[in-house]
Design an enzyme around this catalytic site. Structure first.
Site, PDB file in Angstrom:
ATOM      1  CG  ASP A  63      23.425  -8.171  20.212  1.00 58.88           C
ATOM      2  OD1 ASP A  63      23.130  -9.197  19.663  1.00 58.88           O
ATOM      3  OD2 ASP A  63      22.926  -7.717  21.482  1.00 58.88           O
ATOM      4  CG  HIS A 102      20.118  -7.134  25.368  1.00 63.36           C
ATOM      5  ND1 HIS A 102      21.428  -6.763  25.401  1.00 63.36           N
ATOM      6  CD2 HIS A 102      20.086  -8.177  24.163  1.00 63.36           C
ATOM      7  CE1 HIS A 102      22.045  -7.075  24.340  1.00 63.36           C
ATOM      8  NE2 HIS A 102      21.544  -8.010  23.543  1.00 63.36           N
ATOM      9  CD  GLU A 103      17.490 -11.088  23.876  1.00 62.33           C
ATOM     10  OE1 GLU A 103      16.996 -10.880  22.609  1.00 62.33           O
ATOM     11  OE2 GLU A 103      18.561 -11.500  24.278  1.00 62.33           O
ATOM     12  CG  HIS A 131      17.949  -7.323  20.067  1.00 61.24           C
ATOM     13  ND1 HIS A 131      19.017  -6.660  19.412  1.00 61.24           N
ATOM     14  CD2 HIS A 131      18.555  -8.416  20.891  1.00 61.24           C
ATOM     15  CE1 HIS A 131      19.980  -7.244  19.926  1.00 61.24           C
ATOM     16  NE2 HIS A 131      19.830  -8.283  20.739  1.00 61.24           N
TER      17      HIS A 131
END
Lengths: 255, 255, 255, 255, 255, 255
Positions: free
Chosen positions: E107, E22-23, E26
């Site tokens: 998000d 997930h990070e 980003h």
């Protein structure tokens, strides 16, 4: 970002003229409606004008007032006449300046409110019939009014109410416009008299309505416009040229 | 801006006549409905008139009252009859003056409320059926009522409710109008008696309904109209001509 | 304006009869549903009647009560049967008087509430499916409940919910009407027994349901109607003619 | 008016059986989903059952609980599996009783809430996309939560959300029904074991899922149904016949 | 009823991997956008990544942060880039796990909020034009904020706003997905480095973006997953077999 | 999760330029409108510019201010001119940067508010007519304003209002854009002068509007951009190389 620098309490010439024509518009429509069927020995169903003034009072730039005839109930024609008379101010401005001003906001609000109550409370719309629409709810709480009128009807009914309210106001607008356009000379006469005399009573209006001129003493003018103040200041500055302080409140520099 | 100058507590002749016909309208419709099927030995399902008056009381210009027969539940015909009777006042005014007045606002509100409860609480509309519409919500808070009826149904249902409520009121309006138009002589008789006697009881109404005239002593008239006050003042001024002060409250100058 | 003069606490004969038939309607539908499939050795899914009374208590003119069987969950048939039973009162009134009364407002409210919860909380509508509609919001504040169910769905869903709720109530209305119409003799029997005995327990109802008559001692009648009070007063006045004071509370004059 | 007399805290046999099948439905769907793709060495994405019980606790008639695997985020399949598992209780009741009960209200609410959050918060609907719908507003005031989720989208979007939420719940309902119908023998096994043992742990469930019988010691039964209490009372009355007081709480008379 | 038993504060391996990807999503989208038009000597309009971490902090499982460049106003491209970057996390999860997780809720909320403000406050939608939609109302009361944005536009406008907001978010979603799919090797590289190093700074990201490996010392791992804790416990139990107490916090039994 | 690390109070070069062009846009449109019909000896109906500045003050990055001419009422052209002038800032940014910025949010809000009042309060839309739409409700309570404008019209009317408000703003946007595009040289001149002098008064604007250059002394520049601070720091670091502490606030590391 944009913003204005500061705002003085002085009136402009344009506002003064606008106000004179605005109040003349109210007065003229009122007097013309009152005179309807005069030959039939009958008066139109409206309260006669008591006084018209362009001296500002409590936020209002001018005022057209009447003496109520103690009626306790309003007829449908009276309500319609009040809407027409409310429209008179704005129509007069429009005829003179060729455009609308924000000064009619209060009249527009009043006319819409009367038309809405005709439809929603007084059963005066043939289309909606003798029913009440909307319900007063809520309460006064800790000394404050929290009540509000809630819409207890369908969207379709809301649309019909809107249509009727709009029909009433625009019909009276058209009627008032026709009345003023057919009596432009009187509109000018009243407005000019207002600029000269500042306040007219019902006898003055009567004189002007039959086409005569006012002959009574003019009052010592109390309203000074920005333009007059500036002119005066310029004149005084010339007189005092180099010799002393300028008296009076600070004046916005010419822009 | 427009506004009225001041408002006295004195009544006009027009308001007095309007009130007399308005109350006569209520009373006539009530009596006619009560007499329905009289030959069949049956009375219409409505409370009989107790008293009709044009003496103003607590904000109301007149009052038609009845003696309830202790009923705890209302039948559908009783509810419809109450709507018709409420419409009677406004119809009488319309027949006499040729137009509506704001004085019927309270009756319109009452009739709409009854019709709405018939549809939304009492299941008396065949179309909507035996269901409850709307829900009482909120609460009394710090001793104040914040409750309100929320609309817990769809827009389509709202439209059907509106249609039914409007149908009920307009049907009873038509019915009451028919009843009054067929009995105009009695409407005039009751209204005129009201202007003479100010208050009528159920025996007076009975006398007038069979076409007879009232013969009982007239009361010392208590209501004075603006016109009467002005006339009296003019007369007194003539008598006192130049000789003393004018008594009584200040009277609005003729407009 | 219209208004009633005063309202006594005395009941009319019509209200008493209406109440008797109304409660008889509840009881009859309940008993008939309970007896469904009796030959199959099964009882209908509804709580059996415990007591039926026409003695007013706390605002209610009468009461049909049951003994709950300790169930913690309600089946769909039980819910539908409760709706049908709620409709029984109103149907009985309608059959007897030929029209509706306001007295069924509470039953209508209850039936609509059950039908709404069937659709919105208990997933009992095939069309809407096993979903929850509406959300409990707000809070108890300073000891007062401000909570309210907010509509968290679209107008289309609102319409579908309305349709389902209406379908459920009207179907049960039709079902209850059919049951009563097929058992009119029992309706009359229960209603008449109520007028005689004022309160019936489940054994009395059983006797009446099989067509027998009640033979137990009648109670000393406690309810007096307006008509009985007036009759008694007239009788006493005759006896006391000219000789003494009239006892008892003031009675409304005949209208 | 209608109303029930009083309500005891005792459970009926029907409620007990309903609860047993309801909880068995949850457990069965959970176990079947967990076992999906077992041959592929993979488990379905759902928390394994920890305990199933029909002993009432805090308002709930029974409980199926699981041990969370410490996950901090939920996958879309996990969310869908939770919806399916929630539906299991109601489906089991329906299969046994042939109709719905109100006992599933809580599951319906939970399933709808998960489906709604999938669509409105977690972006798990392909149709609505990765957007958030609705906004948390308001505030905690004097220690009370006044916050509410306001609808900040159009009616059209509201309809699409409704459609997606309904699609998710009904699809999982159909899936759970299929799973239960294909494993009816296991549903009966778990429900019957629950009625015998009242509480089952995950090892008991495993035994029942492979078709074996429980052999462990039965607990001393703690739940007494209304029927058992009545039977016992009747037995004791016979024993005590005429000789002493009846012990125990008052029991509702048979209806 | 269904419910989970208890919830530990320990993380699962799956959550840790999910967070890493997930990070990484980003960070990757951010870096790729920043590098757009790099050959033209220009950087994409977005703040450069400062740090990426999978160490949980205050409820968040991971964090991608940037150093703002002191800008006081945001350009339309910057706003769009922020939406795309917000979508990066969810897209990475989807590519790895084949399905969505609830972890992207924050998000999604942020992206929708930016898109909504672009349309309703910043006039960045060609279709809706340079107008403001919605009005801030209400007030702070007794120190609490009761303000809320009210919808002061028609349903049609609401629909147009919804369409634009949805178009913006889904377009950026598609764009971010394309960017990630064309750079899957880098996504894996960043995610794996996060699992090894737990925190990456902007220099580490630069190294990984050009395809090199990190060579700096690894930190002493601080995060322990449930699986690692269980393994360790099993190992310790074997060592301590029968000889002493088990140390450490209670661990959920394997399910 | 994503988030920014910290935010300094220093301005970027881009923001400074954006602000210069933004304020230049306001000023240019204002001056051009004022000069309309100059050859006819008439000025456009708008307040003349008093001062333009890019020195940040109270949250605003820059300010274009005017001296009001004491008018008490606003004409329709004045209102439209104000809308056009409000749009000027955003259009200038768009022309320079090729895209929108969030900095115009306040102007957009102001322009929409003026357009909405033109339609809803001042009766300046031919289509909607001289009616008032929306009603001020509620009250000040415990010294806090809880008033709000409620929508007392139908959805159809809401749509017509939206259409008119949007028409007004987009027409003035187009008009302002045309004015600026035809005077790009002046836009550059004013913006550049703002970057040099930071504040311009109405005489400076007059000079620039006729195509001349400002010759007055430049102020000692007060605004320092991030870029300048960094440059200065680098220079000082070189000077102090190895010899002392770095003065000034911490500066974000280059990203």
């Amino acid at each position: 970002l944009m913003g204005n620098e500061r705002r003085s309490m002085v009136m402009t010439m344009r506002d003064l003229e606008t106000t004179a024509y605005h109040e003349a518009g109210h007065a003229l429509v009122g007097e013309l409606i009152l005179g309807t069927d005069a030959e039939a020995g009958k008066r139109g169903d409206i309260d006669p004008i008591h006084k018209v003034t362009i001296i500002p009072r409590g936020g209002a730039l001018g005022l057209t007032s009447w003496l109520p005839d103690d009626r306790k109930t309003m007829s449908k024609s009276y309500a319609l006449n009040r809407v027409a008379m409310a429209m008179g101010g704005r129509i007069a401005e429009e005829l003179i300046h060729g455009e609308y001003n924000t000064g009619a906001a209060n009249d527009i609000d009043q006319a819409t409110e009367i038309a809405r109550r005709m439809v929603c409370e007084w059963g005066m719309s043939e289309k909606l019939g003798p029913l009440a629409f909307g319900r007063k709810e809520g309460e006064v709480f800790l000394g404050r009014d929290f009540s509000q009128t809630s819409q207890n009807y369908s969207e379709q009914t809301a649309r019909e109410i809107d249509d009727e309210v709009r029909r009433i106001v625009t019909e009276q607008y058209a009627r008032a416009k026709k009345l003023i356009e057919a009596n432009l000379d009187k509109l000018h006469a009243i407005a000019k008299a207002l600029l000269e005399y500042e306040t007219l009573d019902h006898k003055d209006i009567d004189v002007l309505m039959v086409g005569d001129s006012l002959t009574r003493t003019k009052p010592s003018i109390r309203i000074k416009t920005r333009e007059q103040i500036e002119e005066e200041r310029t004149r005084k500055e010339k007189e005092n040229d180099g010799r002393g302080a300028i008296l009076g409140p600070p004046v916005p520099e010419p822009s």
